[in-house]
Design a protein around this motif. Structure first.
Motif, short mmCIF file in Angstrom:
data_model
loop_
_atom_site.label_atom_id
_atom_site.label_comp_id
_atom_site.label_asym_id
_atom_site.label_seq_id
_atom_site.Cartn_x
_atom_site.Cartn_y
_atom_site.Cartn_z
N GLU A 218 1.00 -1.16 -0.11
CA GLU A 218 -0.11 0.04 0.33
C GLU A 218 0.82 1.36 0.10
O GLU A 218 0.58 2.26 -0.27
N THR A 219 2.28 1.20 0.68
CA THR A 219 2.66 2.39 0.91
C THR A 219 3.61 2.06 -0.08
O THR A 219 3.32 3.06 -0.91
N LEU A 220 4.10 1.54 -1.38
CA LEU A 220 4.26 1.74 -2.85
C LEU A 220 3.55 1.94 -3.60
O LEU A 220 4.00 2.68 -4.73
N LEU A 221 2.34 1.69 -3.46
CA LEU A 221 0.78 2.21 -4.39
C LEU A 221 0.77 3.59 -4.43
O LEU A 221 0.43 4.38 -5.04
N ALA A 222 0.75 4.16 -2.29
CA ALA A 222 0.53 5.32 -2.86
C ALA A 222 2.21 6.04 -2.93
O ALA A 222 2.10 7.20 -3.76
N LEU A 223 2.83 5.44 -2.93
CA LEU A 223 4.37 6.12 -3.73
C LEU A 223 3.93 6.57 -5.72
O LEU A 223 4.41 7.24 -6.30
N ALA A 224 3.60 5.67 -5.94
CA ALA A 224 3.36 5.57 -7.74
C ALA A 224 2.46 6.39 -8.01
O ALA A 224 2.50 6.50 -8.70
N ARG A 272 1.59 -2.48 -8.69
CA ARG A 272 1.44 -2.83 -7.44
C ARG A 272 -0.28 -2.87 -7.13
O ARG A 272 -0.41 -2.81 -5.83
N ARG A 273 -0.95 -2.19 -7.42
CA ARG A 273 -2.30 -2.63 -6.97
C ARG A 273 -2.85 -4.19 -7.26
O ARG A 273 -3.12 -4.75 -6.07
N ALA A 274 -2.34 -4.68 -8.31
CA ALA A 274 -2.49 -6.19 -8.33
C ALA A 274 -2.01 -6.68 -7.10
O ALA A 274 -1.61 -8.05 -6.74
N THR A 275 -0.38 -6.32 -6.50
CA THR A 275 0.29 -6.87 -5.17
C THR A 275 -0.72 -6.84 -4.32
O THR A 275 -0.55 -7.73 -3.35
N ARG A 281 -5.96 -10.39 0.31
CA ARG A 281 -6.66 -12.01 -0.34
C ARG A 281 -6.03 -12.94 1.11
O ARG A 281 -6.19 -13.89 1.81
N THR A 282 -4.53 -12.80 0.58
CA THR A 282 -3.70 -13.73 2.01
C THR A 282 -3.88 -14.17 2.76
O THR A 282 -3.54 -14.73 3.85
N LEU A 283 -4.12 -12.71 3.67
CA LEU A 283 -3.75 -12.21 4.75
C LEU A 283 -5.48 -13.14 4.70
O LEU A 283 -5.21 -13.17 6.08
N GLU A 284 -6.00 -12.75 4.38
CA GLU A 284 -7.77 -12.97 4.95
C GLU A 284 -7.87 -14.54 5.54
O GLU A 284 -8.39 -14.29 5.98
N THR A 285 -7.67 -15.05 3.89
CA THR A 285 -6.73 -16.89 4.50
C THR A 285 -6.58 -16.71 5.73
O THR A 285 -7.03 -17.81 6.14
N LEU A 286 -5.19 -16.31 5.85
CA LEU A 286 -4.58 -16.37 7.06
C LEU A 286 -5.61 -16.55 8.37
O LEU A 286 -5.94 -16.89 9.17
#
Length: 498
Positions: A218-224, A272-275, A281-286
């Motif tokens: 999210e930080t990298l997305l904001a930078l982009a 970066r949005r895709a990442t 979604r990975t976090l939600e699964t965990l």
């Protein structure tokens, strides 16, 4: 050995039919003393016969543990509790909440807990053979004899009702074979518990690392996105210059270069949005929830509140759940090998029953219809085609395999700790260098912009300076996140409670 007497009123033999003796009539007298003796023998079996090879196990473990250095090579002796409660290192209440949500909702961790329940039930099953088996049975039958009996007076039709109120069968564990099997099952149950602790710790670390990765994305997305906005402004300025006709050849080149950089920046935003979406979604699964892509995460990267302690003794590694599980499996293998060896020895079984038998069902309650049987059986296997010896060889081979697996796991654990400790130092220095690089790149971007506005430099210099500043900020974010993930990996390698 079985003795039989024939009831004159029945064509079927019965075993030790007692109808008159007042002492033998009270069958509970015998079974009270018999039960007391079995309990004493059971207790003695468990106490006097440890598994064969116990000293060998002790020596193997001592040799394996003796290979560990007294201090870590990557970080020059803290108490074993100093590396616990490591979630506080990140200083984030939201991160703690995510970990607790994962612990309570993750299906894989629940499956590990179910395996612990299974292992405990198997331990109870293995230990049940240490005690006598008690059953109660009843039967009734009606038989007809041939009509051409040679001796008159025998009834053509006869009834027989039998009630064995208590049947007992017990194999005396004189050599401790059953006790060894129970020890093996108990050690396996303890290993399953350690596996659950390891899965719980791994889930906590994975949740931390994934949450950090989401905050990084999210930080990298904001930078982009900020980079795209800046390049759009710059492109607008260049296009207006081109429209005014000021040095059209140079302006056209500048516009093309700016448009190319803008397109590249927009592509970076989508990547970066895709990442970020995949990580969310990975976090939600965990966390044990549906991967809808709506988890807010941490919002920003947390900051580490404290560094690595001054020294970490190697003995701390022995608290790792996966290593404790490996040690318990080694103990289970030794007990199974011991049980396989003791299976070659003679076995002793006691049997007994007490009840009533009669031709008239209403006479089952009369004392004179009482019967009881007590017997012993000694058995020794003479030949089975090498099956028992093969069983011993099989269990010994499993013991050797688990011992080497334990040794390999120990080396892997040391490598993980050493690597994480060394990476902590490398990442800290790298972060410091990148912070300086980001400062200089931002300064260079401002200088390039000023020179370009004054006409002292070309747009290519400005675009290059802005790309350098963007890359420096992105790389610095990567290293900060990597250091956070490495801290979680270090505590996972150390096995400390979070």
């Amino acid at each position: 050995m079985t003795n039989e007497v024939r009831n004159p009123k029945s064509a079927a033999p019965t075993r030790f039919v007692i109808r008159s003796s007042s002492l033998l009539r009270d069958s509970s007298f015998w079974f009270r003393h018999f039960s007391a003796a079995t309990l004493c023998l059971t207790a003695a079996n468990c106490a006097f016969f440890p598994p064969l090879g116990t000293k060998r196990l002790k020596n193997d473990l001592a040799e394996l543990h003796g290979k560990a250095p007294s201090k870590w090579a990557a970080l020059p002796g803290i108490s074993p509790t100093a590396a616990t409660g490591w979630l506080d290192d990140f200083g984030s209440a939201k991160l703690k909440a995510l970990v607790q949500q994962a612990i309570s909702g993750n299906p894989s961790l629940k499956a590990a807990a179910a395996r612990v329940d299974q292992a405990r039930a198997q331990t109870m099953q293995a230990g049940s053979s240490l005690f006598p088996t008690l059953t109660s049975t009843g039967s009734g039958n009606r038989t007809q004899s041939p009509g051409d009996q040679r001796f008159p007076g025998n009834e053509a039709i006869a009834n027989r009702f039998t009630g064995n109120w208590l049947n007992m069968s017990w194999e005396i564990d004189f050599w401790g074979r059953v006790a060894d099997s129970r020890r093996a099952a108990k050690a396996g149950s303890e290993a399953a518990e350690e596996d659950w602790h390891a899965a719980r710790l791994s889930l906590a670390a994975s949740t931390v690392q994934t949450a950090v990765t989401l905050a990084e994305a999210e930080t990298l997305l904001a930078l982009a996105e900020s980079n795209v906005a800046t390049r759009k402004v710059q492109l607008g300025i260049l296009e207006r210059q081109l429209d005014r006709g000021i040095d059209p050849d140079r302006a056209a080149l500048d516009v093309s270069l700016s448009r190319a950089d803008l397109a590249r920046a927009e592509a970076t935003v989508q990547q970066r949005r895709a990442t970020a979406d995949e990580t969310r979604r990975t976090l939600e699964t965990l966390l044990g929830g549906y991967p809808a892509g709506s988890e807010s995460g941490l919002g920003s990267l947390p900051s580490l509140r404290r560094g690595i302690p001054a020294g970490l003794p190697s003995e701390m590694l022995l608290r790792r759940p996966d290593l404790r599980a490996a040690e318990r499996r080694l103990a289970a293998a030794l007990a199974s090998e011991s049980a396989a060896k003791k299976a070659m020895l003679p076995s002793l079984r006691l049997t007994g029953s007490a009840g009533r038998t009669t031709q008239q069902i209403e006479q089952l309650i009369r004392p004179e219809s009482a019967i009881w049987v007590i017997g012993t059986q000694v058995g020794q296997t003479l030949f089975q085609g090498g099956q028992l010896k093969a069983g011993v060889d099989l269990q010994r081979g499993r013991y050797k395999e688990i011992l080497q697996t334990y040794a390999s796991s120990t080396l892997t654990a040391f490598r993980e700790v050493e690597t994480a400790l060394a990476a902590e130092q490398f990442l800290l220095r790298q972060q410091s260098a990148l912070e300086r690089a980001a400062e200089e790149a931002e300064r260079a971007e401002k200088l390039a912009l000023g020179q370009y506005e004054k006409g002292l430099s070309e747009v290519l210099t400005l675009l290059d300076a802005r790309q350098r500043a963007f890359d420096a900020r992105s790389t610095l974010t990567n290293v900060k996140a990597q250091r956070l993930r490495n801290r979680a990996a270090l505590h996972l390698a150390l096995g400390g409670e979070f």
